[in-house]
Design a protein around this motif. Structure first.
Motif, PDB file in Angstrom:
ATOM      1  N   ALA A   1       0.835  -1.208   0.000  1.00 12.42           N
ATOM      2  CA  ALA A   1       0.000   0.000   0.000  1.00 12.42           C
ATOM      3  C   ALA A   1       0.865   1.252   0.000  1.00 12.42           C
ATOM      4  CB  ALA A   1      -0.935  -0.008   1.206  1.00 12.42           C
ATOM      5  N   LEU A   2       1.978   1.223   0.722  1.00  8.86           N
ATOM      6  CA  LEU A   2       2.876   2.383   0.764  1.00  8.86           C
ATOM      7  C   LEU A   2       3.707   2.505  -0.505  1.00  8.86           C
ATOM      8  CD1 LEU A   2       3.915   2.189   4.513  1.00  8.86           C
ATOM      9  CD2 LEU A   2       2.527   3.980   3.432  1.00  8.86           C
ATOM     10  N   TRP A   3       4.029   1.412  -1.159  1.00 16.71           N
ATOM     11  CA  TRP A   3       4.731   1.484  -2.442  1.00 16.71           C
ATOM     12  C   TRP A   3       3.823   2.096  -3.503  1.00 16.71           C
ATOM     13  CZ3 TRP A   3       6.636  -4.125  -1.546  1.00 16.71           C
ATOM     14  CH2 TRP A   3       7.824  -4.099  -0.792  1.00 16.71           C
ATOM     15  N   GLU A   4       2.526   1.839  -3.398  1.00 20.24           N
ATOM     16  CA  GLU A   4       1.576   2.448  -4.339  1.00 20.24           C
ATOM     17  C   GLU A   4       1.456   3.944  -4.086  1.00 20.24           C
ATOM     18  OE1 GLU A   4      -2.251   0.550  -4.366  1.00 20.24           O
ATOM     19  OE2 GLU A   4      -1.369  -1.419  -4.782  1.00 20.24           O
ATOM     20  N   GLN A   5       1.421   4.313  -2.806  1.00 17.66           N
ATOM     21  CA  GLN A   5       1.316   5.724  -2.436  1.00 17.66           C
ATOM     22  C   GLN A   5       1.991   5.909  -1.081  1.00 17.66           C
ATOM     23  OE1 GLN A   5      -2.663   7.302  -2.052  1.00 17.66           O
ATOM     24  NE2 GLN A   5      -1.904   9.071  -0.945  1.00 17.66           N
ATOM     25  N   ASP A   6       3.157   6.491  -1.101  1.00 14.45           N
ATOM     26  CA  ASP A   6       3.891   6.754   0.126  1.00 14.45           C
ATOM     27  C   ASP A   6       3.279   7.964   0.829  1.00 14.45           C
ATOM     28  OD1 ASP A   6       5.819   6.481   2.086  1.00 14.45           O
ATOM     29  OD2 ASP A   6       7.484   7.155   0.846  1.00 14.45           O
ATOM     30  N   HIS A   7       3.634   8.141   2.068  1.00 16.55           N
ATOM     31  CA  HIS A   7       3.219   9.302   2.856  1.00 16.55           C
ATOM     32  C   HIS A   7       1.687   9.365   2.963  1.00 16.55           C
ATOM     33  CE1 HIS A   7       4.358  13.044   4.829  1.00 16.55           C
ATOM     34  NE2 HIS A   7       3.243  13.552   4.334  1.00 16.55           N
ATOM     35  N   GLN A   8       1.111   8.341   3.618  1.00 14.08           N
ATOM     36  CA  GLN A   8      -0.335   8.275   3.810  1.00 14.08           C
ATOM     37  C   GLN A   8      -0.670   8.514   5.269  1.00 14.08           C
ATOM     38  OE1 GLN A   8      -2.649   5.090   1.971  1.00 14.08           O
ATOM     39  NE2 GLN A   8      -0.762   4.351   1.017  1.00 14.08           N
ATOM     40  N   ASN A   9      -1.829   9.130   5.504  1.00 11.13           N
ATOM     41  CA  ASN A   9      -2.224   9.246   6.899  1.00 11.13           C
ATOM     42  C   ASN A   9      -2.784   7.905   7.366  1.00 11.13           C
ATOM     43  OD1 ASN A   9      -5.167   9.161   6.875  1.00 11.13           O
ATOM     44  ND2 ASN A   9      -5.137  11.219   6.045  1.00 11.13           N
ATOM     45  N   LEU A  10      -2.726   7.700   8.662  1.00 15.93           N
ATOM     46  CA  LEU A  10      -3.094   6.419   9.259  1.00 15.93           C
ATOM     47  C   LEU A  10      -4.503   5.996   8.869  1.00 15.93           C
ATOM     48  CD1 LEU A  10      -2.166   4.193  11.243  1.00 15.93           C
ATOM     49  CD2 LEU A  10      -3.215   5.533  13.058  1.00 15.93           C
ATOM     50  N   HIS A  11      -5.434   6.928   8.902  1.00 11.07           N
ATOM     51  CA  HIS A  11      -6.826   6.608   8.581  1.00 11.07           C
ATOM     52  C   HIS A  11      -6.968   6.099   7.144  1.00 11.07           C
ATOM     53  CE1 HIS A  11     -11.186   6.837   8.618  1.00 11.07           C
ATOM     54  NE2 HIS A  11     -11.105   7.492   7.470  1.00 11.07           N
ATOM     55  N   ASP A  12      -6.350   6.790   6.192  1.00 12.49           N
ATOM     56  CA  ASP A  12      -6.443   6.388   4.780  1.00 12.49           C
ATOM     57  C   ASP A  12      -5.777   5.031   4.542  1.00 12.49           C
ATOM     58  OD1 ASP A  12      -7.786   8.740   4.278  1.00 12.49           O
ATOM     59  OD2 ASP A  12      -6.049   9.757   3.401  1.00 12.49           O
ATOM     60  N   LEU A  13      -4.640   4.816   5.188  1.00 13.88           N
ATOM     61  CA  LEU A  13      -3.945   3.540   5.045  1.00 13.88           C
ATOM     62  C   LEU A  13      -4.807   2.404   5.596  1.00 13.88           C
ATOM     63  CD1 LEU A  13      -1.362   2.042   4.185  1.00 13.88           C
ATOM     64  CD2 LEU A  13      -0.415   2.575   6.447  1.00 13.88           C
TER      65      LEU A  13
END
Length: 146
Positions: free
Chosen positions: A46-58
């Motif tokens: 999930a982080l490789w798809e979009q780094d720097h995510q807030n906890l809720h969105d992740l």
């Protein structure tokens, strides 16, 4: 006498359970050199798809509650894969981002997974069809359980 459609071997839930168990074993084998579990791997995906995510969105993307996600993130952070940050603009938020180790390991991890795939796996069209059917099943089940 049990009806044919109710026998264990004819239960979709049992088949999905077995497929899930085998997928996890497959990924455990591929991820062992990186000291990652399957659930840790999907957080990294999930982080490789979009780094720097807030906890809720992740958590929403992974469909994990905070009681599942928080310990996973803590272990990944301790192992150097990611960091959890509180932005100065909003201290109530928690942002998750990859470390250099987390970013640099994407290629080697993908290669390890590809190396574990044998010649007798699903071809691309079968894989896509199975994913489509599974996604529809998940959507139906989410509706059914409310």
């Amino acid at each position: 006498m049990i009806p044919e459609e109710m026998k264990l071997a004819n239960q979709l839930c049992f088949s999905v359970y077995n497929a899930n168990r085998l997928f996890i074993q497959f990924y455990q084998k591929a991820l062992k050199p990186f000291d990652l579990t399957y659930t840790q791997y999907i957080v990294l995906l999930a982080l490789w798809e979009q780094d720097h995510q807030n906890l809720h969105d992740l958590g929403a993307k992974l469909d994990f509650g905070s009681n599942t996600l928080t310990p996973l993130l803590r272990r990944l952070e301790t192992a150097g894969w990611l960091v959890r940050l509180q932005p100065a603009a909003d201290r109530r938020q928690l942002v998750v981002e990859l470390t250099d180790k987390g970013k640099a390991s994407q290629g080697p991890i993908f290669e390890a997974i590809k190396a574990c795939v044998g010649q007798d796996q699903l071809d691309v069209s079968q894989y896509k069809e199975a994913l489509k059917i599974n996604d529809a099943l998940i959507a139906d089940l989410k509706t059914a359980v409310g």
